[in-house]
Design a protein around this motif. Structure first.
Motif, PDB file in Angstrom:
ATOM      1  N   MET A 143       0.811  -1.221   0.000  1.00 12.43           N
ATOM      2  CA  MET A 143       0.000   0.000   0.000  1.00 12.43           C
ATOM      3  C   MET A 143       0.842   1.268   0.000  1.00 12.43           C
ATOM      4  N   ARG A 144       2.083   1.155   0.468  1.00 15.31           N
ATOM      5  CA  ARG A 144       2.962   2.326   0.469  1.00 15.31           C
ATOM      6  C   ARG A 144       3.160   2.879  -0.930  1.00 15.31           C
ATOM      7  N   ASP A 145       3.037   2.014  -1.914  1.00 17.18           N
ATOM      8  CA  ASP A 145       3.360   2.429  -3.268  1.00 17.18           C
ATOM      9  C   ASP A 145       2.168   2.999  -4.037  1.00 17.18           C
ATOM     10  N   ILE A 146       1.023   3.136  -3.371  1.00 17.87           N
ATOM     11  CA  ILE A 146      -0.131   3.744  -4.053  1.00 17.87           C
ATOM     12  C   ILE A 146       0.101   5.257  -4.128  1.00 17.87           C
ATOM     13  N   ASP A 147      -0.160   5.817  -5.299  1.00 16.88           N
ATOM     14  CA  ASP A 147       0.115   7.241  -5.483  1.00 16.88           C
ATOM     15  C   ASP A 147      -0.805   8.122  -4.649  1.00 16.88           C
ATOM     16  N   GLU A 148      -0.189   9.096  -4.027  1.00 14.18           N
ATOM     17  CA  GLU A 148      -0.910  10.080  -3.228  1.00 14.18           C
ATOM     18  C   GLU A 148      -2.036  10.744  -4.046  1.00 14.18           C
ATOM     19  N   GLU A 149      -1.751  11.017  -5.318  1.00 12.87           N
ATOM     20  CA  GLU A 149      -2.723  11.723  -6.152  1.00 12.87           C
ATOM     21  C   GLU A 149      -4.043  10.961  -6.250  1.00 12.87           C
ATOM     22  N   LEU A 150      -3.938   9.627  -6.242  1.00 15.49           N
ATOM     23  CA  LEU A 150      -5.160   8.833  -6.374  1.00 15.49           C
ATOM     24  C   LEU A 150      -6.074   9.044  -5.170  1.00 15.49           C
ATOM     25  N   TYR A 151      -5.462   9.064  -3.991  1.00 17.28           N
ATOM     26  CA  TYR A 151      -6.261   9.321  -2.789  1.00 17.28           C
ATOM     27  C   TYR A 151      -6.896  10.700  -2.878  1.00 17.28           C
ATOM     28  N   GLU A 152      -6.057  11.671  -3.273  1.00 17.27           N
ATOM     29  CA  GLU A 152      -6.530  13.050  -3.285  1.00 17.27           C
ATOM     30  C   GLU A 152      -7.702  13.231  -4.230  1.00 17.27           C
ATOM     31  N   SER A 153      -7.577  12.635  -5.415  1.00 15.07           N
ATOM     32  CA  SER A 153      -8.664  12.860  -6.360  1.00 15.07           C
ATOM     33  C   SER A 153      -9.932  12.180  -5.879  1.00 15.07           C
ATOM     34  N   MET A 154      -9.795  11.030  -5.215  1.00 18.86           N
ATOM     35  CA  MET A 154     -11.007  10.396  -4.683  1.00 18.86           C
ATOM     36  C   MET A 154     -11.603  11.220  -3.561  1.00 18.86           C
ATOM     37  N   ALA A 155     -10.726  11.782  -2.713  1.00 17.77           N
ATOM     38  CA  ALA A 155     -11.215  12.583  -1.606  1.00 17.77           C
ATOM     39  C   ALA A 155     -11.901  13.839  -2.142  1.00 17.77           C
ATOM     40  N   LEU A 156     -11.344  14.434  -3.192  1.00 19.62           N
ATOM     41  CA  LEU A 156     -11.951  15.631  -3.787  1.00 19.62           C
ATOM     42  C   LEU A 156     -13.343  15.317  -4.329  1.00 19.62           C
ATOM     43  N   ASP A 157     -13.492  14.103  -4.833  1.00 20.58           N
ATOM     44  CA  ASP A 157     -14.807  13.695  -5.322  1.00 20.58           C
ATOM     45  C   ASP A 157     -15.782  13.414  -4.191  1.00 20.58           C
ATOM     46  N   GLY A 158     -15.294  13.534  -2.964  1.00 17.98           N
ATOM     47  CA  GLY A 158     -16.159  13.355  -1.817  1.00 17.98           C
ATOM     48  C   GLY A 158     -16.356  11.905  -1.403  1.00 17.98           C
ATOM     49  N   ALA A 159     -15.408  11.049  -1.760  1.00 17.76           N
ATOM     50  CA  ALA A 159     -15.556   9.642  -1.394  1.00 17.76           C
ATOM     51  C   ALA A 159     -15.299   9.454   0.100  1.00 17.76           C
ATOM     52  N   SER A 160     -16.058   8.567   0.716  1.00 20.74           N
ATOM     53  CA  SER A 160     -15.848   8.280   2.137  1.00 20.74           C
ATOM     54  C   SER A 160     -14.625   7.378   2.289  1.00 20.74           C
ATOM     55  N   GLN A 161     -14.149   7.245   3.517  1.00 22.88           N
ATOM     56  CA  GLN A 161     -12.994   6.370   3.763  1.00 22.88           C
ATOM     57  C   GLN A 161     -13.281   4.933   3.341  1.00 22.88           C
ATOM     58  N   THR A 162     -14.497   4.501   3.629  1.00 17.72           N
ATOM     59  CA  THR A 162     -14.856   3.133   3.266  1.00 17.72           C
ATOM     60  C   THR A 162     -14.796   2.956   1.753  1.00 17.72           C
ATOM     61  N   ARG A 163     -15.300   3.971   1.043  1.00 18.81           N
ATOM     62  CA  ARG A 163     -15.282   3.857  -0.415  1.00 18.81           C
ATOM     63  C   ARG A 163     -13.862   3.881  -0.951  1.00 18.81           C
ATOM     64  N   ILE A 164     -13.033   4.756  -0.376  1.00 16.12           N
ATOM     65  CA  ILE A 164     -11.638   4.808  -0.821  1.00 16.12           C
ATOM     66  C   ILE A 164     -10.983   3.449  -0.604  1.00 16.12           C
ATOM     67  N   LEU A 165     -11.264   2.871   0.550  1.00 15.87           N
ATOM     68  CA  LEU A 165     -10.669   1.567   0.856  1.00 15.87           C
ATOM     69  C   LEU A 165     -11.127   0.511  -0.146  1.00 15.87           C
ATOM     70  N   LEU A 166     -12.446   0.459  -0.368  1.00 18.42           N
ATOM     71  CA  LEU A 166     -12.981  -0.621  -1.192  1.00 18.42           C
ATOM     72  C   LEU A 166     -12.749  -0.398  -2.678  1.00 18.42           C
ATOM     73  N   GLN A 167     -12.741   0.870  -3.108  1.00 15.94           N
ATOM     74  CA  GLN A 167     -12.661   1.104  -4.557  1.00 15.94           C
ATOM     75  C   GLN A 167     -11.275   1.500  -5.042  1.00 15.94           C
ATOM     76  N   LEU A 168     -10.418   1.899  -4.115  1.00 15.67           N
ATOM     77  CA  LEU A 168      -9.058   2.237  -4.539  1.00 15.67           C
ATOM     78  C   LEU A 168      -8.041   1.265  -3.936  1.00 15.67           C
ATOM     79  N   VAL A 169      -7.989   1.237  -2.602  1.00 18.47           N
ATOM     80  CA  VAL A 169      -6.913   0.505  -1.936  1.00 18.47           C
ATOM     81  C   VAL A 169      -6.996  -0.999  -2.211  1.00 18.47           C
ATOM     82  N   VAL A 170      -8.180  -1.558  -2.047  1.00 18.62           N
ATOM     83  CA  VAL A 170      -8.309  -3.008  -2.221  1.00 18.62           C
ATOM     84  C   VAL A 170      -7.996  -3.448  -3.661  1.00 18.62           C
TER      85      VAL A 170
END
Lengths: 299, 301
Positions: A185-212
């Protein structure tokens, strides 16, 4: 020694921007590693002879094994030994082991994913402490805590149930699992988190749709790892269960020593049967397992 | 990378610590708390059925004077040292080899892997059969090694050597992989530069490969040490600590005292000693490899 780096080496590392790789220089052919090749050949013999003995012995009858010894070729191969084992309690042990293995892998994946996600993304002293806790946990030998675990399991009235095996086994697979997933997970790009957060995604959604999805490779490694540990676990079942109903394969094998004292082909057939399922799984998940194991070392 | 250290790094999109709590608690409950409890139990007299009775330093002074324990510690240390000395050169050689290009790697790694996939129990049973003095290969092996007795597991040295060999047979592929992973991460340009400077294969190995594998060696060493301190399944099945107490290493002694003789208080003292040693090894791992610094593996590539 080796002068080539496999392009596929380490899924995580290979995402690295290396710029345009210069064309291979024509004068530099990979030099063979003769010492290593010789060592590997010797090791192949050391590994394969016992495995040959294992398989060849199971294809004999009791009598021909006793007469001819372990190195003999089975002249008239027979599957009697396997029949003997499969007609006994083996299927029940296998079922118990499957339940324990699946449950352990499920618990380990769920908890390791959430813990690692938090460790990688939370910038706090506390998350650092938790990571250190798991790193320390890497070295806690299960033997050292088996007495209190026995006490806890008895107090929880779980003694001699499959849960008694599942819970501590899953707990002890967490350190390695967290280590692997944090690495992924360390290697996931910061930008991906940021753009999801900007879209208003919840932590659960970020986890399930990006991190996993992005950490799929690491997650399968963790699954394979914890499954392997649970499948092969011996000490927890030995101490925490007792009756034939809760017996798992490793413990069953241990008991076969008494039962099949003079029927070595049957004993070894049970050994083979206990390896076959995990070996089959390995053939499918080979890359995951190997990448995961290689990642443990770091550089 | 710099972004993370920047003070104005965005705080949005960061999960709270709550995500880590269930996993951490679960682990603490089955591994952390037991560590504390085993320490407490080491000061009690307990047979596993009645309640533990406080007995002060009794177990610890007994531990200090126990000849069986002294023997077990000696055997464990000897086994650990010999494990490292025998396995490290082998895995270094095989791991670096496997990191290079070679044909049939898939087939070979599948074969090399079988011991790692099977349980210690299964493998110990296989080797017990092979080492059987009547129906196995023990007489041939003993002949080959020049041992007087054909009963390999029945002789003190033979039994100890058997444990060393069988555990090595099982775990060499694991450490080989760790080295393979480490060797593959060495930047290729190092070797290019060395070749241009005219360094041969051997010099490249000692001046590039070996120093670059420093962290790998540390990790593998600690895993070997912790592993060897806790070999148990193999001993239980292969030798049962015998002949005599020739292979009664610390974990076996603990099991024997605790769950055979039901002297769980004393066994807890043995276990606590084991935790202290293993934790010291782990601390070393964390310190020397700098895992906690959260560095991405990409850096420097």
């Amino acid at each position: 020694m080796n002068r080539t780096i496999d392009k596929r080496a380490g899924t995580a590392a290979s995402h690295a921007p290396r710029g345009t790789r210069p064309a291979r220089k024509p004068f530099r052919l990979p030099r063979a590693n003769y010492a290593g090749g010789l060592g590997a050949a010797v090791w192949l013999v050391i590994v394969i002879v016992p495995l040959y003995i294992l398989v060849a012995s199971t294809l004999q009858t009791r009598q021909s094994y006793l007469d001819n010894g372990p190195l003999s070729l089975p002249s008239e191969p027979t599957f009697d030994a396997y029949r003997t084992v499969l007609e006994g309690d083996f299927p029940r042990y296998l079922l118990n082991t499957l339940i324990v293995t699946a449950a352990c892998a499920a618990i380990a994946i769920t908890l390791a994913v959430t813990v690692s996600y938090s460790i990688v993304r939370t910038r706090s002293r506390m998350s650092r402490r938790i990571f250190q806790l798991f790193l320390l946990g890497l070295a806690i030998p299960s033997q050292a805590v088996i007495i209190p675990v026995y006490l806890i399991i008895t107090e929880l009235q779980l003694y001699d149930t499959l849960l008694a095996i599942i819970l501590p086994t899953a707990a002890f697979s967490l350190p390695v699992s967290v280590l692997i997933l944090v690495g992924t997970m360390r290697d996931i790009d910061e930008e991906l988190y940021e753009s999801m957060a900007l879209d208003g995604a919840s932590q659960t959604r970020i986890l399930l749709q990006l991190v996993v999805p992005v950490s799929r490779a690491g997650i399968s490694t963790v699954g394979v790892f914890s499954a392997l540990g649970a499948w092969n676990g011996f000490l927890f079942p030995l101490i925490l269960t007792q009756s034939p109903e809760t017996r798992v394969l490793t413990l069953g094998l241990y008991d076969f020593v008494g039962e099949f004292r003079v029927d070595i082909p049957a004993l070894l057939a049970a050994v083979v049967l206990s390896i076959v399922p995990i070996f089959t799984a390995y053939l499918f998940a080979r890359r995951q397992l190997i990448n995961g194991l290689m990642g443990v070392g770091g550089r | 990378m710099n972004r993370e250290k920047h003070p104005s790094a965005p705080r949005t999109g960061r999960p709270g610590i709550a995500w880590a709590i269930p996993g951490a608690l679960f682990f603490l409950f089955f591994a952390g708390a037991p560590m504390a409890i085993v320490g407490y139990l080491s000061f009690t007299d307990w047979n596993g059925l009645s309640d533990p009775v406080w007995s002060g330093l009794d177990n610890w002074s007994r531990l200090w004077q126990d000849d069986g324990m002294r023997n077990a510690v000696w055997l464990s240390l000897l086994l650990t040292a010999l494990t490292w000395l025998t396995q490290t050169p082998i895995v270094l050689l095989l791991g670096v080899w496997a990191a290079g290009r070679q044909r049939n790697r898939a087939v070979l790694s599948a074969i090399f892997f079988v011991p790692l996939l099977a349980s210690s129990v299964a493998l110990a049973l296989l080797w017990r059969t092979i080492f059987d003095p009547n129906f196995g290969l023990a007489p041939d092996i003993a002949d080959f090694l020049g041992l007087e007795s054909a009963d390999l597991l029945g002789s003190e040295r033979g039994a100890f050597a058997a444990i060393l060999f069988v555990t090595g047979w099982q775990f060499v592929p694991f450490h080989m992989l760790i080295y393979q992973g480490g060797a593959r991460q060495i930047p290729r340009s190092f070797y290019d530069a060395a070749s241009i400077d005219g360094a041969g294969t051997v010099r490249q190995f000692f001046h590039i490969t070996l120093p670059q594998l420093r962290n790998t060696i540390v990790t593998s060493t600690v895993l070997m040490v912790v592993g060897a301190l806790t070999y148990f399944d193999t001993v239980l099945i292969l030798t049962r600590g015998g002949p005599g107490d020739a292979t009664a290493i610390v974990p076996y002694l603990m099991y024997d005292t605790g769950f055979k003789a039901f002297d769980l208080g004393y066994a807890s003292a043995v276990a606590t000693a084991l935790v202290v040693v293993a934790t010291a090894a782990s601390l070393l791992l964390v310190r020397l490899t700098g895992f906690t610094r959260m560095r991405s593996t990409r850096e420097g590539l």
